[in-house]
Motif scaffolding. Structure first.
Motif, mmCIF file in Angstrom:
data_model
loop_
_atom_site.group_PDB
_atom_site.id
_atom_site.type_symbol
_atom_site.label_atom_id
_atom_site.label_comp_id
_atom_site.label_asym_id
_atom_site.label_seq_id
_atom_site.Cartn_x
_atom_site.Cartn_y
_atom_site.Cartn_z
ATOM 1 N N MET A 53 0.820 -1.183 0.000
ATOM 2 C CA MET A 53 0.000 0.000 0.000
ATOM 3 C C MET A 53 0.874 1.261 0.000
ATOM 4 O O MET A 53 0.629 2.186 -0.778
ATOM 5 C CB MET A 53 -0.926 -0.011 1.226
ATOM 6 C CG MET A 53 -1.985 1.050 1.202
ATOM 7 S SD MET A 53 -3.130 0.974 2.608
ATOM 8 C CE MET A 53 -4.038 -0.501 2.239
ATOM 9 N N LEU A 54 1.882 1.277 0.874
ATOM 10 C CA LEU A 54 2.784 2.438 0.915
ATOM 11 C C LEU A 54 3.568 2.570 -0.379
ATOM 12 O O LEU A 54 3.778 3.688 -0.866
ATOM 13 C CB LEU A 54 3.737 2.335 2.108
ATOM 14 C CG LEU A 54 3.167 2.750 3.458
ATOM 15 C CD1 LEU A 54 4.165 2.465 4.569
ATOM 16 C CD2 LEU A 54 2.764 4.203 3.458
ATOM 17 N N LEU A 96 -5.090 1.017 5.750
ATOM 18 C CA LEU A 96 -4.593 2.350 5.428
ATOM 19 C C LEU A 96 -4.118 3.068 6.684
ATOM 20 O O LEU A 96 -3.059 3.690 6.692
ATOM 21 C CB LEU A 96 -5.667 3.179 4.723
ATOM 22 C CG LEU A 96 -5.295 4.634 4.452
ATOM 23 C CD1 LEU A 96 -4.073 4.720 3.543
ATOM 24 C CD2 LEU A 96 -6.477 5.379 3.856
ATOM 25 N N ARG A 97 -4.882 2.983 7.738
ATOM 26 C CA ARG A 97 -4.481 3.641 8.989
ATOM 27 C C ARG A 97 -3.164 3.062 9.505
ATOM 28 O O ARG A 97 -2.301 3.794 9.981
ATOM 29 C CB ARG A 97 -5.582 3.532 10.035
ATOM 30 C CG ARG A 97 -6.777 4.394 9.698
ATOM 31 C CD ARG A 97 -7.727 4.482 10.881
ATOM 32 N NE ARG A 97 -8.907 5.223 10.534
ATOM 33 C CZ ARG A 97 -9.021 6.554 10.619
ATOM 34 N NH1 ARG A 97 -8.000 7.260 11.031
ATOM 35 N NH2 ARG A 97 -10.135 7.155 10.280
ATOM 36 N N ILE A 144 2.752 3.821 10.071
ATOM 37 C CA ILE A 144 4.135 3.433 9.764
ATOM 38 C C ILE A 144 4.856 4.585 9.063
ATOM 39 O O ILE A 144 5.978 4.944 9.427
ATOM 40 C CB ILE A 144 4.158 2.158 8.890
ATOM 41 C CG1 ILE A 144 3.692 0.958 9.707
ATOM 42 C CG2 ILE A 144 5.545 1.909 8.309
ATOM 43 C CD1 ILE A 144 3.378 -0.274 8.869
ATOM 44 N N HIS A 145 4.185 5.170 8.066
ATOM 45 C CA HIS A 145 4.796 6.263 7.292
ATOM 46 C C HIS A 145 5.085 7.473 8.176
ATOM 47 O O HIS A 145 6.183 8.030 8.138
ATOM 48 C CB HIS A 145 3.870 6.638 6.137
ATOM 49 C CG HIS A 145 4.367 7.776 5.318
ATOM 50 N ND1 HIS A 145 5.433 7.649 4.449
ATOM 51 C CD2 HIS A 145 3.964 9.067 5.237
ATOM 52 C CE1 HIS A 145 5.649 8.818 3.861
ATOM 53 N NE2 HIS A 145 4.768 9.694 4.327
ATOM 54 N N ALA A 204 5.449 7.701 11.334
ATOM 55 C CA ALA A 204 6.360 7.463 12.457
ATOM 56 C C ALA A 204 7.802 7.291 11.990
ATOM 57 O O ALA A 204 8.713 7.204 12.820
ATOM 58 C CB ALA A 204 5.923 6.225 13.234
ATOM 59 N N SER A 205 8.013 7.288 10.681
ATOM 60 C CA SER A 205 9.361 7.084 10.167
ATOM 61 C C SER A 205 10.250 8.287 10.473
ATOM 62 O O SER A 205 9.784 9.422 10.568
ATOM 63 C CB SER A 205 9.339 6.832 8.653
ATOM 64 O OG SER A 205 9.039 8.029 7.955
ATOM 65 N N THR A 206 11.512 8.041 10.630
ATOM 66 C CA THR A 206 12.472 9.111 10.909
ATOM 67 C C THR A 206 12.480 10.130 9.781
ATOM 68 O O THR A 206 12.504 11.337 10.030
ATOM 69 C CB THR A 206 13.876 8.511 11.114
ATOM 70 O OG1 THR A 206 13.822 7.609 12.231
ATOM 71 C CG2 THR A 206 14.910 9.585 11.376
ATOM 72 N N ARG A 207 12.424 9.653 8.553
ATOM 73 C CA ARG A 207 12.439 10.570 7.397
ATOM 74 C C ARG A 207 11.245 11.517 7.438
ATOM 75 O O ARG A 207 11.372 12.713 7.187
ATOM 76 C CB ARG A 207 12.442 9.738 6.116
ATOM 77 C CG ARG A 207 12.529 10.567 4.866
ATOM 78 C CD ARG A 207 12.628 9.679 3.636
ATOM 79 N NE ARG A 207 12.639 10.512 2.440
ATOM 80 C CZ ARG A 207 12.147 10.133 1.278
ATOM 81 N NH1 ARG A 207 11.636 8.919 1.151
ATOM 82 N NH2 ARG A 207 12.172 10.938 0.253
#
Length: 121
Positions: A1-2, A38-39, A44-45, A47-50
């Motif tokens: 999905m990402l 999706l949630r 995940i997206h 919370a990413s460092t980037r």
């Protein structure tokens, strides 16, 4: 999905701060996506460092097409900064503990070697 979102959305591809309530826009554009999945993907997206670094540096939020649609508040930037500092501190602490454990193991092995040399005759 990402991976699909990154391929088809400038905001995801460039890891820009996302518009608030962007999940509704995503579900409108991609009706085959499951809301619960999706949630999870968004969690995940975001919370990413980037992504957190992008929020920390940016003043604007973006829609799926990469167009500005809102602002990143000072509070949100502060939260991103705090989260990153805590994350980096935790990694540094783990690395320090690992080095200390390796050093303790090395000292124990050296002591055992000395005892074997002394009493192993």
């Amino acid at each position: 999905m990402l991976k699909r979102l990154q391929a088809e959305s400038a905001a995801f591809r460039d890891c820009k701060p996302l518009a608030l309530k962007i999940d509704a826009s995503i579900l409108e554009r991609f009706p085959e996506f499951d809301r619960k999945s999706l949630r999870t993907a968004l969690r995940i997206h975001t919370a990413s460092t980037r992504y957190l670094k992008a929020v920390e540096r940016s003043a604007e939020r973006f829609d799926l097409d990469g167009k500005p649609v809102g602002e990143v508040t000072a509070e949100q930037r502060t939260h991103a900064t705090t989260t990153l500092k805590e994350r980096f501190a935790a990694v540094a602490r783990q690395q320090r503990e690992q080095r200390e454990a390796e050093e303790a193991e090395r000292r124990r092995d050296e002591k055992l070697r000395q005892l074997v040399n002394k009493f192993g005759r």
